[in-house]
Write a protein that holds these residues in place. Structure first.
Motif, PDB file in Angstrom:
ATOM      1  N   GLN A  38      -0.591  -1.752  -7.572  1.00  0.00           N
ATOM      2  CA  GLN A  38      -2.036  -1.729  -7.733  1.00  0.00           C
ATOM      3  C   GLN A  38      -2.422  -1.447  -9.187  1.00  0.00           C
ATOM      4  O   GLN A  38      -3.397  -2.008  -9.694  1.00  0.00           O
ATOM      5  CB  GLN A  38      -2.668  -0.715  -6.786  1.00  0.00           C
ATOM      6  CG  GLN A  38      -2.519  -1.151  -5.332  1.00  0.00           C
ATOM      7  CD  GLN A  38      -3.135  -0.195  -4.343  1.00  0.00           C
ATOM      8  OE1 GLN A  38      -4.200   0.358  -4.587  1.00  0.00           O
ATOM      9  NE2 GLN A  38      -2.466   0.005  -3.215  1.00  0.00           N
ATOM     10  N   LEU A  46      -5.897   5.231 -12.523  1.00  0.00           N
ATOM     11  CA  LEU A  46      -4.578   4.598 -12.449  1.00  0.00           C
ATOM     12  C   LEU A  46      -4.118   4.285 -13.871  1.00  0.00           C
ATOM     13  O   LEU A  46      -4.919   3.882 -14.716  1.00  0.00           O
ATOM     14  CB  LEU A  46      -4.626   3.293 -11.654  1.00  0.00           C
ATOM     15  CG  LEU A  46      -4.936   3.374 -10.169  1.00  0.00           C
ATOM     16  CD1 LEU A  46      -5.041   1.978  -9.572  1.00  0.00           C
ATOM     17  CD2 LEU A  46      -3.900   4.194  -9.435  1.00  0.00           C
ATOM     18  N   ASN A  62      -1.929  11.648  -6.136  1.00  0.00           N
ATOM     19  CA  ASN A  62      -2.252  11.216  -7.489  1.00  0.00           C
ATOM     20  C   ASN A  62      -2.699  12.427  -8.318  1.00  0.00           C
ATOM     21  O   ASN A  62      -3.716  13.047  -8.026  1.00  0.00           O
ATOM     22  CB  ASN A  62      -3.363  10.154  -7.460  1.00  0.00           C
ATOM     23  CG  ASN A  62      -3.624   9.542  -8.817  1.00  0.00           C
ATOM     24  OD1 ASN A  62      -3.115   9.986  -9.839  1.00  0.00           O
ATOM     25  ND2 ASN A  62      -4.447   8.499  -8.829  1.00  0.00           N
ATOM     26  N   TYR A 115       1.236   5.376  -1.787  1.00  0.00           N
ATOM     27  CA  TYR A 115       1.386   5.914  -3.137  1.00  0.00           C
ATOM     28  C   TYR A 115       2.713   5.527  -3.791  1.00  0.00           C
ATOM     29  O   TYR A 115       2.778   5.356  -5.005  1.00  0.00           O
ATOM     30  CB  TYR A 115       1.212   7.434  -3.120  1.00  0.00           C
ATOM     31  CG  TYR A 115       1.083   8.013  -4.499  1.00  0.00           C
ATOM     32  CD1 TYR A 115      -0.094   7.854  -5.215  1.00  0.00           C
ATOM     33  CD2 TYR A 115       2.143   8.678  -5.106  1.00  0.00           C
ATOM     34  CE1 TYR A 115      -0.228   8.359  -6.504  1.00  0.00           C
ATOM     35  CE2 TYR A 115       2.013   9.189  -6.390  1.00  0.00           C
ATOM     36  CZ  TYR A 115       0.834   9.025  -7.082  1.00  0.00           C
ATOM     37  OH  TYR A 115       0.711   9.519  -8.348  1.00  0.00           O
ATOM     38  N   TRP A 116       3.765   5.376  -3.014  1.00  0.00           N
ATOM     39  CA  TRP A 116       5.079   5.006  -3.555  1.00  0.00           C
ATOM     40  C   TRP A 116       5.049   3.604  -4.171  1.00  0.00           C
ATOM     41  O   TRP A 116       5.943   3.233  -4.903  1.00  0.00           O
ATOM     42  CB  TRP A 116       6.167   5.094  -2.476  1.00  0.00           C
ATOM     43  CG  TRP A 116       5.803   4.328  -1.246  1.00  0.00           C
ATOM     44  CD1 TRP A 116       6.098   3.021  -0.959  1.00  0.00           C
ATOM     45  CD2 TRP A 116       5.047   4.798  -0.142  1.00  0.00           C
ATOM     46  NE1 TRP A 116       5.564   2.652   0.235  1.00  0.00           N
ATOM     47  CE2 TRP A 116       4.904   3.740   0.782  1.00  0.00           C
ATOM     48  CE3 TRP A 116       4.450   6.014   0.184  1.00  0.00           C
ATOM     49  CZ2 TRP A 116       4.211   3.850   1.971  1.00  0.00           C
ATOM     50  CZ3 TRP A 116       3.774   6.113   1.382  1.00  0.00           C
ATOM     51  CH2 TRP A 116       3.663   5.053   2.256  1.00  0.00           C
ATOM     52  N   ASN A 117       4.014   2.802  -3.891  1.00  0.00           N
ATOM     53  CA  ASN A 117       3.832   1.481  -4.485  1.00  0.00           C
ATOM     54  C   ASN A 117       2.747   1.498  -5.567  1.00  0.00           C
ATOM     55  O   ASN A 117       2.089   0.490  -5.808  1.00  0.00           O
ATOM     56  CB  ASN A 117       3.472   0.460  -3.407  1.00  0.00           C
ATOM     57  CG  ASN A 117       4.649   0.133  -2.526  1.00  0.00           C
ATOM     58  OD1 ASN A 117       5.734  -0.163  -3.018  1.00  0.00           O
ATOM     59  ND2 ASN A 117       4.453   0.200  -1.232  1.00  0.00           N
ATOM     60  N   TYR A 118       2.579   2.627  -6.204  1.00  0.00           N
ATOM     61  CA  TYR A 118       1.557   2.842  -7.234  1.00  0.00           C
ATOM     62  C   TYR A 118       1.511   1.702  -8.239  1.00  0.00           C
ATOM     63  O   TYR A 118       0.447   1.196  -8.574  1.00  0.00           O
ATOM     64  CB  TYR A 118       1.884   4.167  -7.944  1.00  0.00           C
ATOM     65  CG  TYR A 118       0.934   4.603  -9.036  1.00  0.00           C
ATOM     66  CD1 TYR A 118       0.056   5.655  -8.813  1.00  0.00           C
ATOM     67  CD2 TYR A 118       0.941   4.012 -10.296  1.00  0.00           C
ATOM     68  CE1 TYR A 118      -0.805   6.100  -9.816  1.00  0.00           C
ATOM     69  CE2 TYR A 118       0.083   4.435 -11.299  1.00  0.00           C
ATOM     70  CZ  TYR A 118      -0.783   5.482 -11.055  1.00  0.00           C
ATOM     71  OH  TYR A 118      -1.635   5.918 -12.039  1.00  0.00           O
ATOM     72  N   ASP A 139      -5.521   8.850  -3.690  1.00  0.00           N
ATOM     73  CA  ASP A 139      -4.493   9.436  -2.832  1.00  0.00           C
ATOM     74  C   ASP A 139      -4.274  10.891  -3.238  1.00  0.00           C
ATOM     75  O   ASP A 139      -4.279  11.221  -4.425  1.00  0.00           O
ATOM     76  CB  ASP A 139      -3.185   8.645  -2.997  1.00  0.00           C
ATOM     77  CG  ASP A 139      -2.119   9.082  -2.013  1.00  0.00           C
ATOM     78  OD1 ASP A 139      -1.499  10.152  -2.239  1.00  0.00           O
ATOM     79  OD2 ASP A 139      -1.911   8.357  -1.034  1.00  0.00           O
ATOM     80  N   ASN A 194       0.850  -1.192   0.000  1.00  0.00           N
ATOM     81  CA  ASN A 194       0.000   0.000   0.000  1.00  0.00           C
ATOM     82  C   ASN A 194       0.881   1.237   0.000  1.00  0.00           C
ATOM     83  O   ASN A 194       2.102   1.135   0.043  1.00  0.00           O
ATOM     84  CB  ASN A 194      -0.956  -0.003   1.197  1.00  0.00           C
ATOM     85  CG  ASN A 194      -0.235   0.024   2.525  1.00  0.00           C
ATOM     86  OD1 ASN A 194       0.980  -0.088   2.597  1.00  0.00           O
ATOM     87  ND2 ASN A 194      -0.976   0.164   3.602  1.00  0.00           N
ATOM     88  N   ASP A 201      -5.795   2.246  -2.078  1.00  0.00           N
ATOM     89  CA  ASP A 201      -5.518   3.556  -1.495  1.00  0.00           C
ATOM     90  C   ASP A 201      -4.744   4.471  -2.445  1.00  0.00           C
ATOM     91  O   ASP A 201      -4.341   5.561  -2.061  1.00  0.00           O
ATOM     92  CB  ASP A 201      -4.731   3.396  -0.193  1.00  0.00           C
ATOM     93  CG  ASP A 201      -3.359   2.762  -0.383  1.00  0.00           C
ATOM     94  OD1 ASP A 201      -3.157   2.065  -1.405  1.00  0.00           O
ATOM     95  OD2 ASP A 201      -2.493   2.931   0.488  1.00  0.00           O
ATOM     96  N   ILE A 202      -4.569   4.072  -3.690  1.00  0.00           N
ATOM     97  CA  ILE A 202      -3.736   4.832  -4.628  1.00  0.00           C
ATOM     98  C   ILE A 202      -4.554   5.778  -5.503  1.00  0.00           C
ATOM     99  O   ILE A 202      -4.214   6.950  -5.659  1.00  0.00           O
ATOM    100  CB  ILE A 202      -2.925   3.875  -5.528  1.00  0.00           C
ATOM    101  CG1 ILE A 202      -2.098   2.901  -4.695  1.00  0.00           C
ATOM    102  CG2 ILE A 202      -2.057   4.648  -6.503  1.00  0.00           C
ATOM    103  CD1 ILE A 202      -1.088   3.531  -3.785  1.00  0.00           C
TER     104      ILE A 202
END
Length: 130
Positions: free
Chosen positions: A42, A82, A76, A36-39, A73, A34, A69-70
């Motif tokens: 997801q 996405l 984003n 944002y740095w793991n965009y 966020d 989870n 949660d991306i």
């Protein structure tokens, strides 16, 4: 093995794996991270979801697990969307139509194992492989 390590291993092994049972095809798509740095994790699950639905696998046979949660966020620049590949044009929103069956705190190693073993009672009746 702790949940974090197992979830990372699940992501690497099963993000794009379709599980065949009898004549039906199933897909279990997991992003165990989870933030944002793991965009990309997801976004990759949602991209795989788009590929499988276009290939004819029904939504009822696709199980998605991602924290979700991306897309919304604050970091984003495209709220509610996405993308998983760079584009000079408008790009393709892979999040559209991709809703998680398991999100937030429900993305656990125990729930993942319940999904794979078809143990719906362990996940409160949510979708599992059948």
């Amino acid at each position: 093995m702790n949940d974090t390590r197992l979830l990372k291993m699940m992501y690497k092994l099963l993000t794009l794996v379709a599980t065949a049972q009898a004549v039906d095809h199933w897909a279990v798509l997991v992003a165990g991270s989870n933030g944002y740095w793991n965009y990309r994790h997801q976004a990759d699950v949602c991209h795989a979801y788009q590929i499988f639905t276009k290939a004819g696998i029904p939504r009822s046979n696709i199980i998605t697990m991602f924290y979700d949660d991306i897309a919304n966020d604050p970091a984003n620049p495209f709220p509610g969307q996405l993308f998983n590949r760079p584009s000079t044009g408008p790009g393709y929103d892979v999040y559209k139509g991709c809703t998680p069956d398991y999100s937030g705190e429900d993305v656990t190693a125990a729930n993942f194992l319940a999904v794979l073993t078809g143990n719906s009672s362990a996940v409160g009746g949510k979708k599992v492989l059948s």
